[in-house]
Scaffold this active site. Structure first.
Site, PDB file in Angstrom:
ATOM      1  N   ASP A   9       0.878  -1.159   0.000  1.00  0.00           N
ATOM      2  CA  ASP A   9       0.000   0.000   0.000  1.00  0.00           C
ATOM      3  C   ASP A   9       0.928   1.225   0.000  1.00  0.00           C
ATOM      4  OD1 ASP A   9      -2.335   1.637   0.466  1.00  0.00           O
ATOM      5  OD2 ASP A   9      -1.684   1.782   2.558  1.00  0.00           O
ATOM      6  N   LEU A  10       0.402   2.391  -0.330  1.00  0.00           N
ATOM      7  CA  LEU A  10       1.250   3.592  -0.389  1.00  0.00           C
ATOM      8  C   LEU A  10       1.121   4.463   0.872  1.00  0.00           C
ATOM      9  CD1 LEU A  10       3.086   5.532  -2.096  1.00  0.00           C
ATOM     10  CD2 LEU A  10       0.970   6.592  -2.875  1.00  0.00           C
ATOM     11  N   ASP A  11      -0.069   5.071   1.011  1.00  0.00           N
ATOM     12  CA  ASP A  11      -0.284   6.029   2.098  1.00  0.00           C
ATOM     13  C   ASP A  11      -0.221   5.326   3.449  1.00  0.00           C
ATOM     14  OD1 ASP A  11      -1.075   8.522   0.563  1.00  0.00           O
ATOM     15  OD2 ASP A  11      -2.571   7.147  -0.213  1.00  0.00           O
ATOM     16  N   THR A  17       1.472  10.096   4.140  1.00  0.00           N
ATOM     17  CA  THR A  17       0.604  11.106   3.537  1.00  0.00           C
ATOM     18  C   THR A  17      -0.728  11.217   4.266  1.00  0.00           C
ATOM     19  OG1 THR A  17       0.288   9.355   1.954  1.00  0.00           O
ATOM     20  CG2 THR A  17       1.424  11.317   1.168  1.00  0.00           C
ATOM     21  N   LYS A  45      -8.676   5.899   6.121  1.00  0.00           N
ATOM     22  CA  LYS A  45      -7.483   5.230   5.611  1.00  0.00           C
ATOM     23  C   LYS A  45      -7.852   4.086   4.672  1.00  0.00           C
ATOM     24  CE  LYS A  45      -4.423   6.636   9.306  1.00  0.00           C
ATOM     25  NZ  LYS A  45      -3.624   6.244  10.472  1.00  0.00           N
ATOM     26  N   GLY A  46      -7.261   4.084   3.503  1.00  0.00           N
ATOM     27  CA  GLY A  46      -7.513   3.031   2.529  1.00  0.00           C
ATOM     28  C   GLY A  46      -8.813   3.204   1.767  1.00  0.00           C
ATOM     29  N   ARG A  49     -11.421   8.537  -2.322  1.00  0.00           N
ATOM     30  CA  ARG A  49     -11.696   9.961  -2.089  1.00  0.00           C
ATOM     31  C   ARG A  49     -13.207  10.220  -1.996  1.00  0.00           C
ATOM     32  NH1 ARG A  49      -9.333  13.472  -6.691  1.00  0.00           N
ATOM     33  NH2 ARG A  49      -7.624  12.041  -6.269  1.00  0.00           N
ATOM     34  N   SER A 114      -2.724   0.618  -4.304  1.00  0.00           N
ATOM     35  CA  SER A 114      -3.216   1.775  -3.535  1.00  0.00           C
ATOM     36  C   SER A 114      -4.550   2.267  -4.062  1.00  0.00           C
ATOM     37  CB  SER A 114      -2.188   2.907  -3.638  1.00  0.00           C
ATOM     38  OG  SER A 114      -2.740   4.126  -3.189  1.00  0.00           O
ATOM     39  N   ALA A 115      -5.370   2.825  -3.167  1.00  0.00           N
ATOM     40  CA  ALA A 115      -6.648   3.409  -3.584  1.00  0.00           C
ATOM     41  C   ALA A 115      -6.462   4.824  -4.120  1.00  0.00           C
ATOM     42  CB  ALA A 115      -7.599   3.452  -2.388  1.00  0.00           C
ATOM     43  N   SER A 116      -5.245   5.354  -3.982  1.00  0.00           N
ATOM     44  CA  SER A 116      -5.033   6.763  -4.339  1.00  0.00           C
ATOM     45  C   SER A 116      -4.875   6.981  -5.841  1.00  0.00           C
ATOM     46  CB  SER A 116      -3.782   7.287  -3.639  1.00  0.00           C
ATOM     47  OG  SER A 116      -3.502   8.589  -4.101  1.00  0.00           O
ATOM     48  N   ASN A 118      -3.475   9.620  -6.752  1.00  0.00           N
ATOM     49  CA  ASN A 118      -2.248  10.419  -6.791  1.00  0.00           C
ATOM     50  C   ASN A 118      -1.003   9.560  -6.589  1.00  0.00           C
ATOM     51  OD1 ASN A 118      -3.456  13.150  -6.963  1.00  0.00           O
ATOM     52  ND2 ASN A 118      -4.317  12.628  -4.968  1.00  0.00           N
ATOM     53  N   LYS A 145     -11.186  -1.141  -1.351  1.00  0.00           N
ATOM     54  CA  LYS A 145     -10.872  -1.994  -0.207  1.00  0.00           C
ATOM     55  C   LYS A 145     -12.003  -1.818   0.813  1.00  0.00           C
ATOM     56  CE  LYS A 145      -5.975  -0.856  -0.841  1.00  0.00           C
ATOM     57  NZ  LYS A 145      -4.801  -0.127  -0.337  1.00  0.00           N
ATOM     58  N   GLU A 169       0.150  -3.337   4.652  1.00  0.00           N
ATOM     59  CA  GLU A 169      -0.993  -2.417   4.751  1.00  0.00           C
ATOM     60  C   GLU A 169      -1.068  -1.730   6.112  1.00  0.00           C
ATOM     61  OE1 GLU A 169      -3.620  -0.852   3.935  1.00  0.00           O
ATOM     62  OE2 GLU A 169      -3.939  -1.436   1.867  1.00  0.00           O
ATOM     63  N   ASP A 170      -1.537  -0.488   6.125  1.00  0.00           N
ATOM     64  CA  ASP A 170      -1.717   0.204   7.410  1.00  0.00           C
ATOM     65  C   ASP A 170      -3.194   0.404   7.753  1.00  0.00           C
ATOM     66  OD1 ASP A 170      -2.112   2.172   5.342  1.00  0.00           O
ATOM     67  OD2 ASP A 170      -2.102   3.673   6.930  1.00  0.00           O
TER      68      ASP A 170
HETATM   69  C1  G6P Z   1      -5.424   6.049   0.229  1.00  0.00           C
HETATM   70  C2  G6P Z   1      -5.562   6.781   1.547  1.00  0.00           C
HETATM   71  C3  G6P Z   1      -6.970   7.332   1.697  1.00  0.00           C
HETATM   72  C4  G6P Z   1      -7.339   8.164   0.498  1.00  0.00           C
HETATM   73  C5  G6P Z   1      -7.261   7.315  -0.767  1.00  0.00           C
HETATM   74  C6  G6P Z   1      -7.583   8.097  -2.027  1.00  0.00           C
HETATM   75  O1  G6P Z   1      -6.046   4.830   0.303  1.00  0.00           O
HETATM   76  O2  G6P Z   1      -5.282   5.925   2.625  1.00  0.00           O
HETATM   77  O3  G6P Z   1      -7.039   8.096   2.876  1.00  0.00           O
HETATM   78  O4  G6P Z   1      -8.624   8.722   0.629  1.00  0.00           O
HETATM   79  O5  G6P Z   1      -5.948   6.790  -0.881  1.00  0.00           O
HETATM   80  O6  G6P Z   1      -6.551   9.010  -2.265  1.00  0.00           O
HETATM   81  P1  G6P Z   1      -6.558  10.125  -3.382  1.00  0.00           P
HETATM   82  O7  G6P Z   1      -5.115  10.564  -3.432  1.00  0.00           O
HETATM   83  O8  G6P Z   1      -7.001   9.492  -4.671  1.00  0.00           O
HETATM   84  O9  G6P Z   1      -7.485  11.188  -2.940  1.00  0.00           O
HETATM   85 MG    MG Z   2      -2.705   3.118   3.589  1.00  0.00          MG
END
Ligand code: G6P
Ligand code: MG
Length: 217
Positions: A9-11, A17, A45-46, A49, A114-116, A118, A145, A169-170
């Site tokens: 996982d990233l964040d 972050t 977390k995870g 957005r 990652s769910a992000s 970014n 997730k 994973e966190d």
């Molecule tokens: C990760 C973080 C979440 C965040 C999600 C979406 O999973 O743990 O807190 O909401 O990514 O991130 P984004 O950068 O796309 O807004």
């Molecule tokens: Mg995370």
């Protein structure tokens, strides 16, 4: 344990972050006239957005039109992007590089899950792109997730069966997703929060070569 695929996982695992996500959500909450605490941020977390904004509006008991909802999504992301603008390698969490390098030295394939949305720009900022054979992020997945989709896509792209994969994973939702995928879940954080994980470490500093070797043998 003969593991042959490693998914991070990233964040909160590679970089911290979560604090920037929190600040951006708190700013929006304050603008909307309510408080948003660090404890409440745990549920974010995870989580995608869009889902985060839904939860935030539930906390503030705020109803929004679709148009307003989308505007707040953009606003939060712009605030988040300005907070991470100056991020660099110094923000990589302790001993992440040690673990990535250990896996590279053993020619193990590595993925990001990652769910992000970014994720790529963040990996570029902290100069870790070269470690990842596969990147699966919020732009590739339909189901969030704890659905295992993100990790199953990563395993498929790595060419490794799910049961031979390890996930770091966190987030509670992330550990559940890894377990749902039939993978070995390793929690990075507090044991009492990540009680569903197969193993938990406070951070990578506590994960020694002995444990890493056991994953491969
Ligand atoms: C990760 C973080 C979440 C965040 C999600 C979406 O999973 O743990 O807190 O909401 O990514 O991130 P984004 O950068 O796309 O807004
Ligand atoms: Mg995370």
């Amino acid at each position: 344990m003969k593991k042959t695929g490693f998914i991070f996982d990233l964040d909160g695992v590679i970089v911290d972050t979560a604090k920037y996500h929190y600040l951006a959500w708190r700013k929006l909450a304050n603008e909307l006239g309510f408080e948003f605490t660090q404890e409440q941020n745990e549920q974010f977390k995870g989580v995608s957005r869009k889902r985060c904004l839904e939860i935030l509006l539930e906390i503030g008991d705020i109803k929004a039109s679709q148009e307003q909802f989308n505007k707040w999504l953009v606003e939060k992301n712009e605030d988040y992007l300005s907070l991470i603008e100056k991020m660099d390698e110094s923000e990589i969490l302790p001993d992440v590089l040690k673990v990535l390098q250990f896996l590279k030295n053993h020619s193990m394939p590595i993925a990001l899950g990652s769910a992000s949305k970014n994720a790529r720009p963040i990996l570029e900022k902290v100069k870790l792109m070269d470690y990842f054979d596969v990147i699966v992020d919020g732009t590739h997945v339909a189901k969030a997730k704890p659905d295992p989709e993100v990790f199953l896509i990563a395993a498929k792209q790595l060419g490794v069966p799910p049961e031979d994969c390890v996930v770091f994973e966190d987030a509670v939702a992330g550990i559940e997703a890894a377990n749902n995928a039939g993978m070995l879940s390793i929690g990075i954080g507090e044991e009492k929060v990540l009680s569903e994980a197969k193993f938990v470490f406070t951070n990578f500093t506590e994960m020694d070569d002995n444990f890493l070797n056991r994953l491969l043998e």
